[in-house]
Design a protein around this motif. Structure first.
Motif, short mmCIF file in Angstrom:
data_model
loop_
_atom_site.label_atom_id
_atom_site.label_comp_id
_atom_site.label_asym_id
_atom_site.label_seq_id
_atom_site.Cartn_x
_atom_site.Cartn_y
_atom_site.Cartn_z
N UNK A 54 0.86 -1.18 0.00
CA UNK A 54 0.00 0.00 0.00
C UNK A 54 0.90 1.23 0.00
N UNK A 55 0.30 2.42 0.05
CA UNK A 55 1.09 3.64 -0.06
C UNK A 55 2.15 3.74 1.03
N UNK A 56 1.77 3.47 2.28
CA UNK A 56 2.74 3.55 3.37
C UNK A 56 3.87 2.55 3.16
N UNK A 57 3.51 1.33 2.78
CA UNK A 57 4.53 0.32 2.54
C UNK A 57 5.46 0.70 1.42
N UNK A 58 4.93 1.31 0.37
CA UNK A 58 5.76 1.70 -0.77
C UNK A 58 6.73 2.83 -0.39
N UNK A 59 6.27 3.73 0.47
CA UNK A 59 7.14 4.82 0.93
C UNK A 59 8.29 4.25 1.77
N UNK A 60 7.94 3.36 2.71
CA UNK A 60 8.96 2.77 3.57
C UNK A 60 9.93 1.93 2.74
N UNK A 61 9.40 1.19 1.77
CA UNK A 61 10.24 0.37 0.90
C UNK A 61 11.22 1.23 0.11
N UNK A 62 10.75 2.36 -0.39
CA UNK A 62 11.63 3.28 -1.13
C UNK A 62 12.75 3.80 -0.23
N UNK A 63 12.40 4.18 0.99
CA UNK A 63 13.41 4.67 1.94
C UNK A 63 14.42 3.55 2.24
N UNK A 64 13.91 2.34 2.42
CA UNK A 64 14.80 1.21 2.71
C UNK A 64 15.76 0.93 1.58
N UNK A 65 15.28 0.99 0.35
CA UNK A 65 16.17 0.75 -0.80
C UNK A 65 17.21 1.86 -0.93
N UNK A 66 16.82 3.08 -0.56
CA UNK A 66 17.74 4.21 -0.66
C UNK A 66 18.86 4.12 0.37
N UNK A 67 18.52 3.66 1.57
CA UNK A 67 19.50 3.63 2.66
C UNK A 67 19.79 2.20 3.12
N UNK A 68 19.72 1.26 2.18
CA UNK A 68 19.89 -0.16 2.55
C UNK A 68 21.25 -0.45 3.18
N UNK A 69 22.24 0.37 2.87
CA UNK A 69 23.60 0.11 3.37
C UNK A 69 23.69 0.22 4.88
#
Length: 220
Positions: free
Chosen positions: A99-114
């Protein structure tokens, strides 16, 4: 059977008391060794009383402290054969949002996965089908319940309780359907599996336990 909750970071981990010691389900977020040992001490449980660690899936908030906990307990790890390579490589996997919240969190996670990298550690038991826990003094079985991830596992106890990792959630925002899922269509099939096995109460990794009725009501 007694179930004790150990919240390590953002994740509920569960200690199941058997007649030969404990089975631990999941190993929490990153760098939670001290918290883990402190919580065990308050419960008057020694690390070596934990005879097995079951990992529901290989996301960083479930395996972040797995290496340290495994070394402290000196016990084997059971994990899906589909996901053992992820923890053995210390590889961070960020699932897509549902959902929208999950997609936002997923995007943040991919950006700062390191910043989410966890220590690599192997598993001794690679679960492909059912994995009984009777040899560890626990009346229950580990079964595959894909959906959140391809290799997600759940612990089904004979008394009708189920520890499901992120197959279902119980957070203030959103419903019980997981915020993230790599195989979203399989979530409902795994829910049906729980119902078919007579599960009555769900213990999620995020939020409080709840009745299976909420899953029944949520099915399409």
């Amino acid at each position: 059977m007694e179930i004790k909750i150990l919240t390590l970071g953002i994740t509920n981990c569960y200690l199941i008391k058997g007649n030969q010691g404990y089975v631990l389900v999941d190993a929490g977020s990153l760098r939670k060794k001290r918290s883990f040992l402190n919580k065990l001490n308050k419960l008057n449980i020694k690390p070596e009383e934990i005879k097995l660690i079951v990992i529901t899936h290989a996301h960083y908030d479930h395996v972040g402290t797995l290496k340290d906990i495994k070394e402290s307990c000196g016990c084997p790890v059971a994990i899906s054969a589909h996901e053992e390579a992820i923890v053995a490589q210390g590889r961070v996997v960020i699932p897509p949002g549902t959902n929208l919240l999950g997609k936002i969190i997923s995007f943040i996670g991919r950006t700062f996965h390191f910043v989410l990298k966890f220590p690599a550690v192997g598993g001794e038991y690679l679960v492909k089908e059912e994995f009984p826990l009777y040899d560890y003094g626990v009346k229950g079985t580990v079964i595959p319940t894909p959906g959140h991830t391809p290799g997600s596992l759940s612990v089904i106890l004979d008394d009708g309780r189920a520890i499901v990792g992120d197959l279902a959630m119980n957070k203030p925002i959103g419903n019980i359907y997981p915020l993230f899922a790599e195989e979203p269509d399989l979530v409902y099939e795994s829910w049906q599996e729980l119902i078919g096995r007579g599960v009555e109460r769900i213990y999620p990794a995020h939020g409080r336990s709840f009745s299976i009725d909420r899953i029944i009501d949520r099915l399409p």
